[in-house]
Design an enzyme around this catalytic site. Structure first.
Site, PDB file in Angstrom:
ATOM      1  N   TYR A 175       0.830  -1.205   0.000  1.00  0.00           N
ATOM      2  CA  TYR A 175       0.000   0.000   0.000  1.00  0.00           C
ATOM      3  C   TYR A 175       0.861   1.249   0.000  1.00  0.00           C
ATOM      4  CZ  TYR A 175       0.952   1.020   4.934  1.00  0.00           C
ATOM      5  OH  TYR A 175       1.574   1.353   6.123  1.00  0.00           O
ATOM      6  N   ARG A 179       7.986   3.882  -4.870  1.00  0.00           N
ATOM      7  CA  ARG A 179       8.089   2.944  -3.745  1.00  0.00           C
ATOM      8  C   ARG A 179       7.059   1.826  -3.878  1.00  0.00           C
ATOM      9  NH1 ARG A 179       7.768   5.367   2.216  1.00  0.00           N
ATOM     10  NH2 ARG A 179       5.581   5.602   1.657  1.00  0.00           N
ATOM     11  N   ARG A 188      -7.760 -20.376  -1.207  1.00  0.00           N
ATOM     12  CA  ARG A 188      -6.711 -20.136  -0.211  1.00  0.00           C
ATOM     13  C   ARG A 188      -5.625 -21.220  -0.211  1.00  0.00           C
ATOM     14  NH1 ARG A 188      -4.750 -21.189   4.612  1.00  0.00           N
ATOM     15  NH2 ARG A 188      -4.005 -19.459   5.902  1.00  0.00           N
ATOM     16  N   HIS A 222      -1.135 -21.188   0.089  1.00  0.00           N
ATOM     17  CA  HIS A 222      -0.039 -20.258   0.361  1.00  0.00           C
ATOM     18  C   HIS A 222       0.683 -19.808  -0.906  1.00  0.00           C
ATOM     19  CE1 HIS A 222      -0.843 -21.488   4.415  1.00  0.00           C
ATOM     20  NE2 HIS A 222      -0.001 -20.571   4.863  1.00  0.00           N
ATOM     21  N   LYS A 252       6.553  -1.898   1.869  1.00  0.00           N
ATOM     22  CA  LYS A 252       5.366  -1.307   2.498  1.00  0.00           C
ATOM     23  C   LYS A 252       4.203  -2.291   2.365  1.00  0.00           C
ATOM     24  CE  LYS A 252       3.246   3.232   3.089  1.00  0.00           C
ATOM     25  NZ  LYS A 252       3.331   3.341   4.527  1.00  0.00           N
ATOM     26  N   GLU A 254      12.526   2.379  13.930  1.00  0.00           N
ATOM     27  CA  GLU A 254      11.551   3.377  13.442  1.00  0.00           C
ATOM     28  C   GLU A 254      10.257   3.218  14.227  1.00  0.00           C
ATOM     29  OE1 GLU A 254      10.259   2.564   9.417  1.00  0.00           O
ATOM     30  OE2 GLU A 254      10.156   0.412   9.794  1.00  0.00           O
ATOM     31  N   LEU A 298      11.372   1.180   6.835  1.00  0.00           N
ATOM     32  CA  LEU A 298      10.787   1.628   5.570  1.00  0.00           C
ATOM     33  C   LEU A 298      11.523   2.905   5.154  1.00  0.00           C
ATOM     34  CD1 LEU A 298       8.378   1.123   3.570  1.00  0.00           C
ATOM     35  CD2 LEU A 298       7.275   3.016   4.749  1.00  0.00           C
TER      36      LEU A 298
END
Ligand SMILES: Cc1ncc(COP(=O)(O)O)c(C=O)c1O
Length: 281
Positions: A31, A50, A99, A101, A146, A178, A202
């Site tokens: 995101y 990014r 579903r 993996h 991210k 961070e 990040l």
């Protein structure tokens, strides 16, 4: 409210995402959050590059980044957010599939979701500064991506809120990395230190801007780890991020930073940063 889902803008009430979406089942996605001031985006190119990098590292393919670039400004316009501060959120997941993996069939289209919201910075916090707590960095070893998988960040930020603090800042092996949604800087002997770019943090856009301001204004800085054991000696501290700007930190785990007031370098950076953000309107 209008949002963007996959290929179209629609009312938020109409937007439907499958329960089999890998974002829902696995947090399998990335995101970005971009700031908008009076309809103008702050550093959109850096956010999109990014995002492109996050997707590449997560091996989510099938996204043409260029085609996403028109979404934020349209969302701002459609939602009447062209006056004042707003944020645009963009999330891309590996898409909808049974579903399992391992990656789904190569034909599975990623899910793209974006929305815009009003953003209200609280002036008093910039004047007085905020409190932080330190928490163990229990996150994975790819904090440079991210990713939407944010449970350690959520738990840590909740712990901060429950103890009356603004932010929780992670410590790994004695090194301050961070915050849950911010980068961290401290000042020693007039020099600003912030964790070097690595898999442990990040690479924040705001962090980049702060370092650019340091270069422009001849404020000494070093991308060098801040050690937990040396925090008491810090003259100033700040947290920086898209939804935080440059925010002075005046208390850590209940202990005041120096005299408990935002320091001169922090104030200088805060002012220069705000000027830059609001100049972009
Ligand atoms: C873990 C983490 N570090 C740092 C930041 C600050 O990055 P930026 O300045 O690009 O918002 C964020 C932003 O959400 C974050 O989630």
């Amino acid at each position: 409210m209008k949002v963007f889902l996959n290929s179209e803008f629609m009312s938020r009430d109409e937007a439907r995402i499958s329960p089999d979406d890998r974002g829902f089942l696995f947090s399998d996605g990335a995101y970005e959050v971009i700031r908008s001031i009076n309809g103008k985006l702050f550093r959109p190119e850096e956010h999109f590059s990014r995002l492109e990098r996050s997707l590449r590292e997560l091996r989510i393919s099938g996204i043409e980044i260029e085609s996403l670039k028109q979404i934020p400004e349209k969302l701002i316009a459609y939602n009447d957010l062209t006056d004042g501060d707003a944020t645009v959120y963009i999330q891309i997941t590996r898409g909808e599939a049974p579903r399992k993996h391992a990656f789904p069939d190569r034909r599975t289209a990623p899910t793209i979701y974006a929305c815009a919201s009003v953003f209200c910075p609280i002036r008093e916090k910039f004047q007085k500064g905020v409190k932080i707590i330190l928490v163990p960095d229990t996150r994975w070893s790819r904090c440079d991506i991210k990713s939407v998988a944010l449970l350690p960040n959520i738990l840590a930020n909740q712990q901060a809120k429950e103890s009356g603090a603004e932010e929780a800042v992670f410590v790994r092996n004695g090194t301050v990395t961070e915050g849950t949604h911010t980068n961290f800087c401290a000042v020693y002997g007039g020099e600003l230190l912030t964790h070097p770019l690595s898999n442990r943090i990040l690479g924040g856009i705001t962090r980049n801007v702060v370092l650019d301001i340091c270069r422009e204004q001849n404020i000494p800085f070093r991308e060098f780890p801040v050690f937990e054991g040396e925090l008491r000696a810090a003259e100033e501290m700040m947290i920086v991020g898209t939804t935080t700007d440059v925010m002075p930190v005046v208390e850590v785990d209940g202990r005041r930073v120096k005299d408990g007031k935002p320091g001169p370098i922090t104030r200088k950076l805060m002012e220069a940063f705000q000027k830059m953000v609001y100049r972009s309107r």
